[in-house]
Design an enzyme around this catalytic site. Structure first.
Site, PDB file in Angstrom:
ATOM      1  N   ASP A  22       0.957  -1.228   0.003  1.00  0.00           N
ATOM      2  CA  ASP A  22       0.042   0.113   0.163  1.00  0.00           C
ATOM      3  C   ASP A  22       0.549   1.415  -0.182  1.00  0.00           C
ATOM      4  O   ASP A  22       1.966   1.652   0.942  1.00  0.00           O
ATOM      5  CB  ASP A  22      -0.893  -0.077   0.875  1.00  0.00           C
ATOM      6  CG  ASP A  22      -2.094   0.783   1.202  1.00  0.00           C
ATOM      7  OD1 ASP A  22      -2.959   1.481  -0.316  1.00  0.00           O
ATOM      8  OD2 ASP A  22      -2.743   1.404   2.323  1.00  0.00           O
ATOM      9  N   ASN A  24       1.343   3.635  -3.021  1.00  0.00           N
ATOM     10  CA  ASN A  24       2.148   3.829  -4.091  1.00  0.00           C
ATOM     11  C   ASN A  24       1.409   5.495  -4.541  1.00  0.00           C
ATOM     12  O   ASN A  24       1.971   6.093  -5.425  1.00  0.00           O
ATOM     13  CB  ASN A  24       0.777   2.980  -5.700  1.00  0.00           C
ATOM     14  CG  ASN A  24       1.632   1.793  -5.055  1.00  0.00           C
ATOM     15  OD1 ASN A  24       2.224   1.172  -5.020  1.00  0.00           O
ATOM     16  ND2 ASN A  24       1.258   0.492  -5.911  1.00  0.00           N
ATOM     17  N   GLY A  25       0.161   5.347  -4.814  1.00  0.00           N
ATOM     18  CA  GLY A  25      -0.739   6.751  -4.841  1.00  0.00           C
ATOM     19  C   GLY A  25      -0.521   7.956  -4.605  1.00  0.00           C
ATOM     20  O   GLY A  25      -0.232   8.667  -4.396  1.00  0.00           O
ATOM     21  N   HIS A  39       2.108   2.997  -8.983  1.00  0.00           N
ATOM     22  CA  HIS A  39       1.811   2.151  -9.848  1.00  0.00           C
ATOM     23  C   HIS A  39       2.813   1.110 -10.445  1.00  0.00           C
ATOM     24  O   HIS A  39       3.302   0.389  -9.689  1.00  0.00           O
ATOM     25  CB  HIS A  39       1.025   1.582 -10.476  1.00  0.00           C
ATOM     26  CG  HIS A  39      -0.208   2.386  -9.290  1.00  0.00           C
ATOM     27  ND1 HIS A  39      -0.623   1.832  -8.312  1.00  0.00           N
ATOM     28  CD2 HIS A  39      -1.632   2.949  -9.801  1.00  0.00           C
ATOM     29  CE1 HIS A  39      -2.187   2.595  -7.762  1.00  0.00           C
ATOM     30  NE2 HIS A  39      -2.515   3.243  -8.312  1.00  0.00           N
ATOM     31  N   LEU A 133      10.239 -20.188  -5.194  1.00  0.00           N
ATOM     32  CA  LEU A 133       9.870 -19.492  -4.075  1.00  0.00           C
ATOM     33  C   LEU A 133       8.061 -19.615  -5.702  1.00  0.00           C
ATOM     34  O   LEU A 133       8.524 -20.021  -6.955  1.00  0.00           O
ATOM     35  CB  LEU A 133       9.802 -18.065  -4.369  1.00  0.00           C
ATOM     36  CG  LEU A 133       9.060 -17.082  -4.702  1.00  0.00           C
ATOM     37  CD1 LEU A 133       8.415 -17.283  -2.928  1.00  0.00           C
ATOM     38  CD2 LEU A 133       9.207 -16.425  -4.992  1.00  0.00           C
TER      39      LEU A 133
HETATM   40  C1  IPE Z   1      -5.166  -3.105  -0.215  1.00  0.00           C
HETATM   41  O1  IPE Z   1      -5.135  -0.999   0.347  1.00  0.00           O
HETATM   42  C2  IPE Z   1      -5.523  -3.780  -1.327  1.00  0.00           C
HETATM   43  C3  IPE Z   1      -4.500  -3.368  -2.013  1.00  0.00           C
HETATM   44  C4  IPE Z   1      -2.852  -3.113  -1.398  1.00  0.00           C
HETATM   45  C5  IPE Z   1      -3.923  -4.232  -3.523  1.00  0.00           C
HETATM   46  P1  IPE Z   1      -6.294  -0.138  -0.182  1.00  0.00           P
HETATM   47  O2  IPE Z   1      -5.846   0.700  -0.700  1.00  0.00           O
HETATM   48  O3  IPE Z   1      -6.959  -0.436  -1.464  1.00  0.00           O
HETATM   49  O4  IPE Z   1      -6.796  -0.070   0.967  1.00  0.00           O
HETATM   50  P2  IPE Z   1      -7.885   0.971   1.898  1.00  0.00           P
HETATM   51  O5  IPE Z   1      -8.715   1.307   0.930  1.00  0.00           O
HETATM   52  O6  IPE Z   1      -7.105   1.447   2.319  1.00  0.00           O
HETATM   53  O7  IPE Z   1      -8.235   0.018   2.907  1.00  0.00           O
HETATM   54  C1  IPE Z   2      -2.233   0.410  -3.731  1.00  0.00           C
HETATM   55  O1  IPE Z   2      -1.720   1.580  -3.406  1.00  0.00           O
HETATM   56  C2  IPE Z   2      -2.219  -0.832  -5.052  1.00  0.00           C
HETATM   57  C3  IPE Z   2      -3.510  -0.683  -5.042  1.00  0.00           C
HETATM   58  C4  IPE Z   2      -4.514  -0.852  -4.534  1.00  0.00           C
HETATM   59  C5  IPE Z   2      -3.674  -1.162  -6.468  1.00  0.00           C
HETATM   60  P1  IPE Z   2      -2.541   2.394  -2.831  1.00  0.00           P
HETATM   61  O2  IPE Z   2      -2.744   2.867  -4.380  1.00  0.00           O
HETATM   62  O3  IPE Z   2      -3.633   2.144  -2.222  1.00  0.00           O
HETATM   63  O4  IPE Z   2      -1.709   4.423  -2.360  1.00  0.00           O
HETATM   64  P2  IPE Z   2      -2.266   4.944  -1.754  1.00  0.00           P
HETATM   65  O5  IPE Z   2      -2.877   4.000  -0.230  1.00  0.00           O
HETATM   66  O6  IPE Z   2      -3.756   5.601  -1.926  1.00  0.00           O
HETATM   67  O7  IPE Z   2      -1.684   5.608  -1.376  1.00  0.00           O
HETATM   68 MG    MG Z   3      -4.161   2.693  -0.105  1.00  0.00          MG
END
Ligand code: IPE
Ligand code: IPE
Ligand code: MG
Length: 251
Positions: A22, A24-25, A39, A133
């Site tokens: 979690d 990336n954004g 991503h 793995l």
């Molecule tokens: C969880 O991350 C799912 C993945 C990493 C694929 P999210 O960013 O979707 O989780 P929430 O919405 O913050 O709980």
């Molecule tokens: C996790 O990073 C990747 C996916 C859920 C696909 P996020 O995209 O959720 O990143 P944040 O949490 O918004 O920073």
């Molecule tokens: Mg996230």
């Protein structure tokens, strides 16, 4: 891998590590980039972590790549993620195969495009006999859905008279979920600072040790993985017993 002199004893290392990748954004936004730019940077972190696990003889690595709830994101982000999923399979599967890595997917496939579904099946087939793995990618995965499908499967068997309701036990439920043949995760890691499961492997995480880091996924390094493992090694896994019982068992 060959044992080198001075190699530390890794017999207590987790056999199965599960990661919620979690952040990336936020990683992209911190750099004043659009979220989606995080991503591809996240894919680079995946490659580092897979390499680490393969080298450290970890048996199973499960990565949460796309949850069943992630379809709720803006259309453009979802479509970019699908493109990246396909591109990454096209670019990386051969290398995984060369490195004796077995690739498997969990989650519902039918919501993906035909071409993605085909590539997933091909990748699994190509790598199915690899003994290194096992890399499990959770794509369109949701823990609730996993359990629901298992319940449907068992209910059908009851309906057909194959089993009686009171024959349903934990082993049968576990065996009806995704990846029934793999051990439950020993270590769960979540990057990005949130402290929640977000509908990941709900059943399988019952006795898993949790490790959270504020590091955003694209910043996640092999060293972070080592820190998490070192932390895991300090934990006493009691599975309901007392500390004294556990210690007398390990003597
Ligand atoms: C969880 O991350 C799912 C993945 C990493 C694929 P999210 O960013 O979707 O989780 P929430 O919405 O913050 O709980
Ligand atoms: C996790 O990073 C990747 C996916 C859920 C696909 P996020 O995209 O959720 O990143 P944040 O949490 O918004 O920073
Ligand atoms: Mg996230």
């Amino acid at each position: 891998m060959q044992e080198k002199p001075g190699d530390m004893d890794k017999s207590h290392y987790p056999k199965h590590i599960a990661i919620i990748m979690d952040g990336n954004g936020r990683w992209a936004q911190k750099r004043h980039l659009p979220r989606i730019m995080g991503h591809p940077a996240g894919v680079k972190a995946v490659k580092r972590v897979v390499k680490f696990c393969a080298e450290e003889d970890i048996q199973v690595l499960t990565l949460f790549a796309f949850s069943s709830e992630n379809w709720r994101r803006p259309k453009d982000e979802v479509s970019k993620l699908m493109g990246l999923f396909m591109l990454t399979m096209e670019k990386e599967v051969k290398r995984l195969h060369k490195n004796n890595i077995r690739l498997r997917f969990i989650g519902e496939r039918t919501d993906f495009s035909e071409s993605i579904q085909l590539k997933m099946a091909e990748s699994e087939q190509l790598t199915q006999d690899n003994a290194g793995l096992t890399l499990v990618i959770a794509a369109n995965y949701g823990g609730h859905r996993d359990i629901t499908l298992a319940v449907q499967d068992i209910a059908q068997q009851v309906k057909e008279g194959i089993i009686a309701p009171d024959e349903i036990d934990e082993t049968m439920i576990a065996g009806s979920l995704s990846i029934p043949d793999l051990p439950d995760p020993d270590l769960f890691i979540r990057s990005g600072g949130e402290k929640r499961i977000s509908n990941f492997l709900l059943w399988q995480l019952a006795y898993t040790e949790f490790y959270f880091t504020d590091e955003l996924w694209p910043d996640f390094k092999a060293e972070t993985m080592q820190v998490a493992i070192d932390d895991f090694l300090t934990r006493e896994r009691r599975f309901g017993r007392t500390s004294e019982q556990v210690q007398s068992m390990s003597n």
